[in-house]
Design a protein around this motif. Structure first.
Motif, short mmCIF file in Angstrom:
data_model
loop_
_atom_site.label_atom_id
_atom_site.label_comp_id
_atom_site.label_asym_id
_atom_site.label_seq_id
_atom_site.Cartn_x
_atom_site.Cartn_y
_atom_site.Cartn_z
N ILE A 358 -65.51 -20.56 -65.47
CA ILE A 358 -66.81 -20.73 -66.11
C ILE A 358 -67.79 -21.21 -65.05
O ILE A 358 -67.57 -22.24 -64.41
CB ILE A 358 -66.74 -21.74 -67.27
N ASN A 359 -68.86 -20.46 -64.85
CA ASN A 359 -69.85 -20.76 -63.81
C ASN A 359 -71.14 -21.26 -64.46
O ASN A 359 -71.64 -20.64 -65.41
CB ASN A 359 -70.15 -19.53 -62.96
N ILE A 360 -71.66 -22.37 -63.96
CA ILE A 360 -72.92 -22.95 -64.43
C ILE A 360 -73.83 -23.09 -63.22
O ILE A 360 -73.53 -23.85 -62.29
CB ILE A 360 -72.69 -24.32 -65.11
N GLU A 361 -74.97 -22.38 -63.22
CA GLU A 361 -75.86 -22.35 -62.07
C GLU A 361 -77.30 -22.62 -62.52
O GLU A 361 -77.67 -22.32 -63.67
CB GLU A 361 -75.79 -21.00 -61.35
N ASP A 362 -78.10 -23.15 -61.61
CA ASP A 362 -79.52 -23.37 -61.90
C ASP A 362 -80.34 -22.96 -60.69
O ASP A 362 -79.80 -22.68 -59.62
CB ASP A 362 -79.77 -24.83 -62.27
N VAL A 412 -65.36 -26.92 -58.74
CA VAL A 412 -65.91 -26.73 -57.39
C VAL A 412 -67.42 -26.74 -57.50
O VAL A 412 -68.00 -26.09 -58.38
CB VAL A 412 -65.43 -25.41 -56.76
N ALA A 413 -68.06 -27.49 -56.57
CA ALA A 413 -69.53 -27.53 -56.50
C ALA A 413 -69.99 -26.89 -55.20
O ALA A 413 -69.40 -27.10 -54.14
CB ALA A 413 -70.01 -28.98 -56.58
N LYS A 414 -71.04 -26.11 -55.30
CA LYS A 414 -71.66 -25.49 -54.13
C LYS A 414 -73.10 -25.15 -54.48
O LYS A 414 -73.56 -25.41 -55.60
CB LYS A 414 -70.88 -24.24 -53.72
N ASN A 415 -73.80 -24.59 -53.53
CA ASN A 415 -75.17 -24.14 -53.79
C ASN A 415 -75.18 -22.66 -54.09
O ASN A 415 -74.52 -21.87 -53.42
CB ASN A 415 -76.07 -24.46 -52.59
N SER A 423 -74.43 -24.91 -58.12
CA SER A 423 -73.48 -24.03 -58.81
C SER A 423 -72.16 -24.76 -59.00
O SER A 423 -71.58 -25.26 -58.04
CB SER A 423 -73.25 -22.74 -58.00
N PHE A 424 -71.72 -24.85 -60.25
CA PHE A 424 -70.45 -25.49 -60.58
C PHE A 424 -69.52 -24.46 -61.21
O PHE A 424 -69.94 -23.72 -62.12
CB PHE A 424 -70.66 -26.67 -61.54
N SER A 425 -68.27 -24.44 -60.74
CA SER A 425 -67.27 -23.50 -61.25
C SER A 425 -66.09 -24.28 -61.82
O SER A 425 -65.49 -25.10 -61.12
CB SER A 425 -66.79 -22.55 -60.14
N LEU A 426 -65.77 -24.01 -63.09
CA LEU A 426 -64.61 -24.61 -63.76
C LEU A 426 -63.53 -23.54 -63.89
O LEU A 426 -63.71 -22.55 -64.59
CB LEU A 426 -64.98 -25.14 -65.13
#
Length: 432
Positions: A358-362, A412-415, A423-426
């Protein structure tokens, strides 16, 4: 443990088979009566006796056999051919020179057919040395037991060595060296037990570190409201008017409220490990799950004038998760994204046969590269504007990391390269 049980069975049965086979070969080699000089002598004797008996009438055979037995001091007897059942290949040898050598449980013996009396057989029992036979049996039995014990000891050596290493590591962890782990070995019988021990040690280390961080942070952060309370009490006592006393009392009430919120947040985080044992994992439709989370957070997004967009997949995807804690983790991430985004927050799913992500990005300012390694540590705040006075204690991302750890997943956190923000990936493992 199945590997341990299998190795025990193979060690015991293998040792019995190999040693028994070796002893049988040894006995056959040293007990070959065909090549013995004594056997040759007895074969000549039975051949001579059979020739003499062939010249005697049938009704005198029994008496003559007794005479031969007394004269030569040997155990010789007369047998009926019909009482001896032998295969055809051995029956032929009864008429050959030297007769047929057989063995019973007590001793070996020779059989010879009388050509002049086809229904009669003479039998000579070969003498044996009972003491020597008993000694041989004792030696062979001792070899068998010693051999089995030696193989079992050789099998136990790697097991005891791994248990010694495990005990040594456990003692050092008990002394405070929490980073130690049992090194893996492909020859270990208890590899699953060692892996479980390492996982337990890692959780203990993490729990101790979290508690240390919690104690340091709580002791540090509680000093400010305590100082404010002391100042407020002193000011209220010195105030002349009731109006000023009320002002100071209201300030103290606000500080007490912040202390209560802070303590509740810290204690909740400290007690989260116990909640891992009470997870209620169920098979959940991820599309419907994320749609519900998105709908609940739309009002928050509207407050910040942010577009919250969820890209639903065309195919249904299910996963075994604890719905409450996963929802809380995703709400933390989406809530942060909404507050830091410029215009939009995006939620999407990627999956394969083994992994659901699951990806959450802004499209906000993103995360400083030097902070990506510490962002999930408890009580870490990247934005100094989000103070504890406003209820922000730096625990939201730490809670997300714990939830993923409970699900054997990873966060995992990245830009984001596509939107420019965080960008956060679960990632959740999919068990078939």
């Amino acid at each position: 443990m199945r590997r341990l049980y299998i190795s025990i069975v193979f060690a015991v049965l293998g040792s019995l088979f190999i040693i028994s086979w070796g002893l049988d070969a040894l006995v056959e080699e040293h007990a070959d009566y065909e090549d013995s000089s004594d056997i040759v002598l007895y074969k000549k004797l039975i051949e001579g006796i059979s020739q003499q008996l062939n010249l005697i009438p049938h009704n005198q055979l029994s008496n003559e056999v007794k005479k031969f037995s007394q004269y030569y001091q040997i155990d010789i007897s007369l047998e009926q051919a019909s009482n001896v059942a032998l295969p055809e290949s051995l029956s032929v040898q009864l008429s050959q020179t030297g007769g047929l050598l057989l063995a019973s449980e007590s001793n070996p013996y020779l059989l010879r057919k009388l050509n002049a009396h086809p229904d009669a057989l003479i039998e000579i029992h070969l003498p044996t040395d009972p003491i020597e036979s008993q000694n041989v049996d004792i030696i062979l039995t001792s070899i068998l037991y010693l051999g089995v014990c030696s193989i079992i000891i050789l099998w136990l050596f790697p097991l005891t060595r791994r248990l010694f290493i495990l005990t040594s590591v456990a003692e050092k962890i008990g002394e405070g060296n929490l980073e130690l782990r049992v090194s893996s070995s492909k020859y270990s019988y208890i590899r699953s037990f060692e892996n479980s021990f390492n996982q337990m040690a890692a959780k203990i280390e993490k729990l101790v570190n979290d508690n240390q961080i919690l104690a340091r942070s709580l002791s540090h952060d509680i000093r400010t409201p305590m100082s404010c309370l002391r100042f407020g009490v002193e000011a209220a006592l010195d105030a002349k008017s009731l109006e000023k006393k009320d002002i100071y009392i209201n300030r103290m009430e606000a500080e007490l409220t912040r202390m209560e919120d802070m303590t509740s947040a810290f204690l909740e985080y400290a007690g989260m490990e116990r909640k891992a044992f009470n997870l209620k994992k169920e098979t959940v439709d991820i599309n419907d799950f994320l749609q519900n989370v998105t709908d609940e957070l739309q009002s928050l997004a509207q407050q910040y004038n942010i577009a919250l967009i969820y890209h639903k997949t065309s195919k249904p995807i299910t996963a075994l998760i604890d719905e409450y804690w996963c929802q809380r983790a995703i709400q933390n991430l989406v809530g942060n994204a909404v507050q830091y985004a410029s215009k939009s927050v995006y939620i999407n799913i990627t999956s394969n046969s083994n992994l659901l992500t699951i990806n959450i990005e802004d499209d906000g300012k993103g995360i400083p590269e030097n902070k990506l390694d510490v962002i999930f540590d408890p009580f870490v705040k990247l934005d100094t504007n989000r103070s504890r006075e406003n209820g922000h204690f730096g625990l939201g991302l730490a809670i997300c990391a714990k939830v993923m750890d409970w699900h054997q997943g990873k966060i995992v956190a990245k830009n984001s390269t596509q939107y420019g923000g965080a960008s956060f990936s679960l990632s959740f493992p999919l068990k078939k």
